[in-house]
Design a protein around this motif. Structure first.
Motif, PDB file in Angstrom:
ATOM      1  N   LEU A 108      -3.477 -12.406  14.021  1.00 58.70           N
ATOM      2  CA  LEU A 108      -5.164 -12.449  14.834  1.00 58.70           C
ATOM      3  C   LEU A 108      -5.753 -12.188  14.502  1.00 58.70           C
ATOM      4  CD1 LEU A 108      -3.260  -8.195  15.012  1.00 58.70           C
ATOM      5  CD2 LEU A 108      -2.955  -9.899  16.485  1.00 58.70           C
TER       6      LEU A 108
ATOM      7  N   ALA B  33      -5.654 -16.617  16.041  1.00 55.01           N
ATOM      8  CA  ALA B  33      -5.279 -16.241  17.594  1.00 55.01           C
ATOM      9  C   ALA B  33      -6.517 -15.473  17.980  1.00 55.01           C
ATOM     10  CB  ALA B  33      -4.490 -15.270  18.085  1.00 55.01           C
ATOM     11  N   GLY B  34      -7.387 -14.951  17.603  1.00 51.99           N
ATOM     12  CA  GLY B  34      -8.124 -13.583  17.932  1.00 51.99           C
ATOM     13  C   GLY B  34      -9.701 -14.728  18.111  1.00 51.99           C
TER      14      GLY B  34
ATOM     15  N   THR C  49      -9.385 -18.057  20.107  1.00 58.72           N
ATOM     16  CA  THR C  49      -9.509 -17.187  21.606  1.00 58.72           C
ATOM     17  C   THR C  49     -10.896 -17.055  21.357  1.00 58.72           C
ATOM     18  OG1 THR C  49      -7.124 -16.617  21.622  1.00 58.72           O
ATOM     19  CG2 THR C  49      -8.904 -15.733  23.460  1.00 58.72           C
TER      20      THR C  49
ATOM     21  N   THR D   5      -8.179 -23.585  18.461  1.00 62.02           N
ATOM     22  CA  THR D   5      -9.443 -23.526  20.096  1.00 62.02           C
ATOM     23  C   THR D   5      -9.249 -24.844  20.450  1.00 62.02           C
ATOM     24  OG1 THR D   5     -10.783 -22.408  18.314  1.00 62.02           O
ATOM     25  CG2 THR D   5     -11.885 -23.286  19.558  1.00 62.02           C
TER      26      THR D   5
ATOM     27  N   THR E  82      -6.162 -24.641  23.122  1.00 66.71           N
ATOM     28  CA  THR E  82      -6.798 -23.030  24.778  1.00 66.71           C
ATOM     29  C   THR E  82      -8.079 -23.441  25.107  1.00 66.71           C
ATOM     30  OG1 THR E  82      -8.073 -21.758  22.539  1.00 66.71           O
ATOM     31  CG2 THR E  82      -6.084 -21.146  23.060  1.00 66.71           C
TER      32      THR E  82
ATOM     33  N   ILE F 214      -8.238 -14.974  28.893  1.00 63.95           N
ATOM     34  CA  ILE F 214      -8.217 -15.204  27.815  1.00 63.95           C
ATOM     35  C   ILE F 214      -6.701 -14.609  27.353  1.00 63.95           C
ATOM     36  CG2 ILE F 214      -9.477 -13.445  26.689  1.00 63.95           C
ATOM     37  CD1 ILE F 214     -12.292 -13.150  27.645  1.00 63.95           C
ATOM     38  N   LEU F 215      -5.830 -13.021  28.001  1.00 64.92           N
ATOM     39  CA  LEU F 215      -4.959 -13.118  27.706  1.00 64.92           C
ATOM     40  C   LEU F 215      -3.826 -14.069  27.527  1.00 64.92           C
ATOM     41  CD1 LEU F 215      -4.718  -9.165  28.740  1.00 64.92           C
ATOM     42  CD2 LEU F 215      -4.952  -9.772  26.854  1.00 64.92           C
TER      43      LEU F 215
ATOM     44  N   PHE G   9      -4.844 -16.547  24.212  1.00 64.03           N
ATOM     45  CA  PHE G   9      -4.478 -15.951  22.996  1.00 64.03           C
ATOM     46  C   PHE G   9      -2.290 -15.573  22.818  1.00 64.03           C
ATOM     47  CE2 PHE G   9      -3.563 -12.043  20.666  1.00 64.03           C
ATOM     48  CZ  PHE G   9      -4.007 -12.114  19.616  1.00 64.03           C
TER      49      PHE G   9
ATOM     50  N   ALA H 170      -2.115 -18.997  21.781  1.00 61.03           N
ATOM     51  CA  ALA H 170      -2.631 -19.265  20.234  1.00 61.03           C
ATOM     52  C   ALA H 170      -1.649 -18.840  19.006  1.00 61.03           C
ATOM     53  CB  ALA H 170      -4.002 -19.021  20.136  1.00 61.03           C
ATOM     54  N   ILE H 171      -1.227 -17.380  19.582  1.00 59.95           N
ATOM     55  CA  ILE H 171      -0.303 -16.626  18.239  1.00 59.95           C
ATOM     56  C   ILE H 171       0.541 -17.056  18.002  1.00 59.95           C
ATOM     57  CG2 ILE H 171       0.647 -14.865  19.716  1.00 59.95           C
ATOM     58  CD1 ILE H 171      -0.612 -12.899  17.468  1.00 59.95           C
TER      59      ILE H 171
ATOM     60  N   ILE I  41       1.037  -9.054  25.625  1.00 58.60           N
ATOM     61  CA  ILE I  41       0.161  -9.813  25.876  1.00 58.60           C
ATOM     62  C   ILE I  41       0.442  -9.584  28.037  1.00 58.60           C
ATOM     63  CG2 ILE I  41      -1.269 -11.787  26.486  1.00 58.60           C
ATOM     64  CD1 ILE I  41      -0.129 -11.858  23.332  1.00 58.60           C
TER      65      ILE I  41
END
Length: 283
Positions: free
Chosen positions: A73, A76-77, A80, A148, A151, A200-201, A204, A207-208, A268
């Motif tokens: 989290l 990824a947070g 993102t 980064t 994404t 954005i989702l 994310f 990324a996660i 998500i």
């Protein structure tokens, strides 16, 4: 066989292939999810998601994967947020300041399309090279840099597609009122607000779930990182390491970790569909 019969036969064949493809994809999805549920659900409990790994966790003893959940989290947070901070202005600049018909814009979109499809291991190699150049060790920071980069193309291309849905009349009317291009950009951002959250989702979610990129750059730790330059665990790596164990208990925990990651991705996806529905209703 006349042309009418030939067209009908071609349509039936194409329809059959589409049905077969749909059934294959759906069956594969249910097989994957069913396997994760069957093998992981018996090992999923509150202790596993609320505790850090203890001594002997990777040989089947007590502990949990809280370090991997929070590490994923965190990674990824932040990644993102950075990709949105960088990618949204890039897309606005290409579409508003340079114009959609500009050669630079067309080349840039082609470049981002290529970057969108580049395997994450390549981003991991690039991120590792950056880390070596600046003397950064395997850490949360290294993973954030890599993810980064991974994404940014997702955000840029998704926002670009959203901008295409804005009616040309809205752009023309806004400019005819004597507004600047920056003011036009703000108007466009308001009109695709729900879509921006979708972009954005999506970033994310990518990324996660990344494992190849963070394998080279993030490292792994049983503890929560207190600082950004410390190694951090992630769910994909936790799954990889546990699944490599010959101990059945640890392998079961790997499937339970995969189930946790699947639930996060499912949340998500549901949020993305809800936001996309809102975006369509506003058109």
């Amino acid at each position: 066989m006349d042309n009418t019969k030939r067209r009908l036969l071609s349509e039936k064949i194409a329809k059959g292939f589409m049905h077969l493809s749909g059934i294959t994809v759906t069956a594969s999805l249910f097989f994957i999810v069913g396997t994760i549920l069957y093998k992981g659900l018996p090992y999923l409990n509150w202790e596993m998601v609320s505790q850090l790994p203890k001594g002997g966790f990777y040989i089947g003893k007590e502990g949990g994967i809280l370090n991997a959940i929070l590490g994923s989290l965190y990674l990824a947070g932040v990644a993102t947020a950075l990709s949105a901070f960088i990618g949204i202005p890039i897309s606005l600049y290409l579409n508003i300041y340079l114009g959609t018909n500009s050669r630079v814009t067309q080349f840039s979109k082609l470049l981002f399309d290529v970057l969108y499809g580049v395997p994450s291991i390549v981003y991991g190699a690039v991120g590792f090279g950056i880390m070596v150049y600046f003397g950064i060790r395997a850490s949360l920071l290294g993973g954030i840099i890599t993810v980064t980069l991974l994404t940014i193309p997702i955000v840029v291309r998704t926002v670009d597609e959203l901008i295409k849905t804005i009616p040309e009349d809205l752009k023309n009317v806004t400019l005819s009122l004597g507004t600047t291009r920056w003011e036009l950009a703000k108007v466009m951002l308001r009109s695709i607000r729900a879509g921006l959250l979708t972009a954005i989702l999506l970033a994310f979610g990518r990324a996660i779930g990344d494992v190849a990129g963070v394998l080279l750059t993030t490292g792994f730790s049983d503890n929560l990182p207190k600082y950004i330059d410390e190694p951090a665990a992630t769910l994909p790596l936790a799954i990889f390491f546990q699944l490599s164990s010959p101990i059945p208990e640890v392998q079961g925990r790997a499937y339970a970790s995969a189930l946790v990651l699947t639930i996060i991705i499912l949340i998500i996806v549901v949020c993305t569909h809800i936001l996309q529905s809102k975006q369509k209703n506003r058109r």
